[in-house]
Design a protein around this motif. Sequence first.
Motif, PDB file in Angstrom:
ATOM      1  N   GLY A 105       0.778  -1.148  -0.149  1.00  0.00           N
ATOM      2  CA  GLY A 105      -0.002  -0.229  -0.052  1.00  0.00           C
ATOM      3  C   GLY A 105       0.738   1.371  -0.015  1.00  0.00           C
ATOM      4  N   MET A 106       2.079   1.248  -0.181  1.00  0.00           N
ATOM      5  CA  MET A 106       2.979   2.296  -0.264  1.00  0.00           C
ATOM      6  C   MET A 106       2.795   3.128  -1.309  1.00  0.00           C
ATOM      7  N   SER A 107       2.766   4.488  -1.512  1.00  0.00           N
ATOM      8  CA  SER A 107       2.800   5.259  -2.753  1.00  0.00           C
ATOM      9  C   SER A 107       3.864   5.361  -3.433  1.00  0.00           C
ATOM     10  N   HIS A 108       3.982   5.850  -4.743  1.00  0.00           N
ATOM     11  CA  HIS A 108       5.199   5.567  -5.594  1.00  0.00           C
ATOM     12  C   HIS A 108       6.338   6.577  -4.859  1.00  0.00           C
ATOM     13  N   SER A 109       5.864   7.752  -4.493  1.00  0.00           N
ATOM     14  CA  SER A 109       6.853   8.596  -3.937  1.00  0.00           C
ATOM     15  C   SER A 109       7.557   7.929  -2.705  1.00  0.00           C
ATOM     16  N   LYS A 110       6.713   7.430  -1.812  1.00  0.00           N
ATOM     17  CA  LYS A 110       7.208   6.920  -0.410  1.00  0.00           C
ATOM     18  C   LYS A 110       7.907   5.582  -0.811  1.00  0.00           C
ATOM     19  N   THR A 111       7.756   4.980  -1.903  1.00  0.00           N
ATOM     20  CA  THR A 111       8.492   3.619  -2.246  1.00  0.00           C
ATOM     21  C   THR A 111       9.938   4.146  -2.826  1.00  0.00           C
ATOM     22  N   LEU A 112       9.762   5.274  -3.288  1.00  0.00           N
ATOM     23  CA  LEU A 112      11.471   5.967  -3.768  1.00  0.00           C
ATOM     24  C   LEU A 112      12.291   6.318  -2.476  1.00  0.00           C
ATOM     25  N   ARG A 113      11.428   6.959  -1.668  1.00  0.00           N
ATOM     26  CA  ARG A 113      11.989   7.654  -0.310  1.00  0.00           C
ATOM     27  C   ARG A 113      12.396   6.450   0.323  1.00  0.00           C
ATOM     28  N   ARG A 114      11.630   5.389   0.775  1.00  0.00           N
ATOM     29  CA  ARG A 114      12.150   4.421   1.712  1.00  0.00           C
ATOM     30  C   ARG A 114      12.581   3.343   1.180  1.00  0.00           C
ATOM     31  N   ILE A 115      12.308   2.724   0.140  1.00  0.00           N
ATOM     32  CA  ILE A 115      12.881   1.537  -0.428  1.00  0.00           C
ATOM     33  C   ILE A 115      13.965   1.566  -1.733  1.00  0.00           C
ATOM     34  N   VAL A 116      13.536   2.512  -2.556  1.00  0.00           N
ATOM     35  CA  VAL A 116      14.529   2.377  -3.814  1.00  0.00           C
ATOM     36  C   VAL A 116      15.674   3.261  -3.701  1.00  0.00           C
ATOM     37  N   ILE A 117      15.421   4.279  -3.208  1.00  0.00           N
ATOM     38  CA  ILE A 117      16.901   5.468  -3.119  1.00  0.00           C
ATOM     39  C   ILE A 117      17.759   4.970  -2.095  1.00  0.00           C
ATOM     40  N   PRO A 118      17.392   4.385  -0.940  1.00  0.00           N
ATOM     41  CA  PRO A 118      18.498   3.987   0.019  1.00  0.00           C
ATOM     42  C   PRO A 118      19.311   2.710  -0.568  1.00  0.00           C
TER      43      PRO A 118
END
Length: 310
Positions: free
Chosen positions: A192-205
Amino acid sequence: MTDIEKTAEPADTPPAGPEAIKAIPVRHYGRYVTAVIAIALLVAIIYAFGQGQINWHAVPDYFFDDRIMTGVYKTLLLTVLSMLIGIVGGILLAVMRLSKNPVTSSIAWFYIWFFRGTPVLVQLFLWFNLGLVFHYINLGPLYKDEWSDFMTPLLTALLGLGLNEAAYMAEICRAGLLAVDEGQTEAAHALGMSHSKTLRRIVIPQAMRVIVPPTGNEVINMLKTTSLVAAVQYPELFRYAQDIGQNSGAPVEMYFLAAAWYLIMTSILSVGQYYIERYYARGSSRSLPPTPWQKVRAHLTTFSSRKVTA
């Protein structure tokens, strides 16, 4: 009848172990020849420079001059601000490039194509000479002024360096984002994570492991590229060294001085880059790479142990 006495070894006697192998190290004569050639070339270069009429005393005399120190400060300031513009713009362009919207992805592709395809010096002169075409800058109710007052040398340098760097950082960030497995994004969306939150929390790190090493190289390259802004009247290290050299009659010596300061700053940045890469390497390898001090200590321990053995 004669009794034959047989002497048998005790059953509990352990068998004799294998003899130790005497390993003879292979001699690499090519390494010695290469080392001798390298030392000879170094001595020849030093000798050649020693024959020139260079006033080496001028370098330490002006090394901590107020103008030189001001140039060092402005060079570092310009490097930091330009890289901030480049990193923020690069992340934005990378996200736009990976977007499924054809308009945003096309705009990002055109931006990268233009700024990577033209030299930095040409872009600096373009920004600097736009005042010949636009006498005024008019942003409606927000801002209105003469172009010469608006486009200062500092702003010209920041736009020329920062916008150009954004194009390169966009490709670096895009490579880092693509290096993350798509399953990570799919799992985040399933939670249920949004696209922006996925980028900040999952992808970018996770992408930082791929982004950090080339970004460190870009910072070092940006520090050296700041010397080009002397062409648009912005005073920095190279410009101050050039002015001192013309006034003191020692232009070559001041170029050596500027080169020494660039080497000092890039060396410090290289050490910082190493520790940042080491920080983001956690979790990707079983053991972290040794620090420079740990390498020196290991070599000293090895040398002392060999000395004791001998």
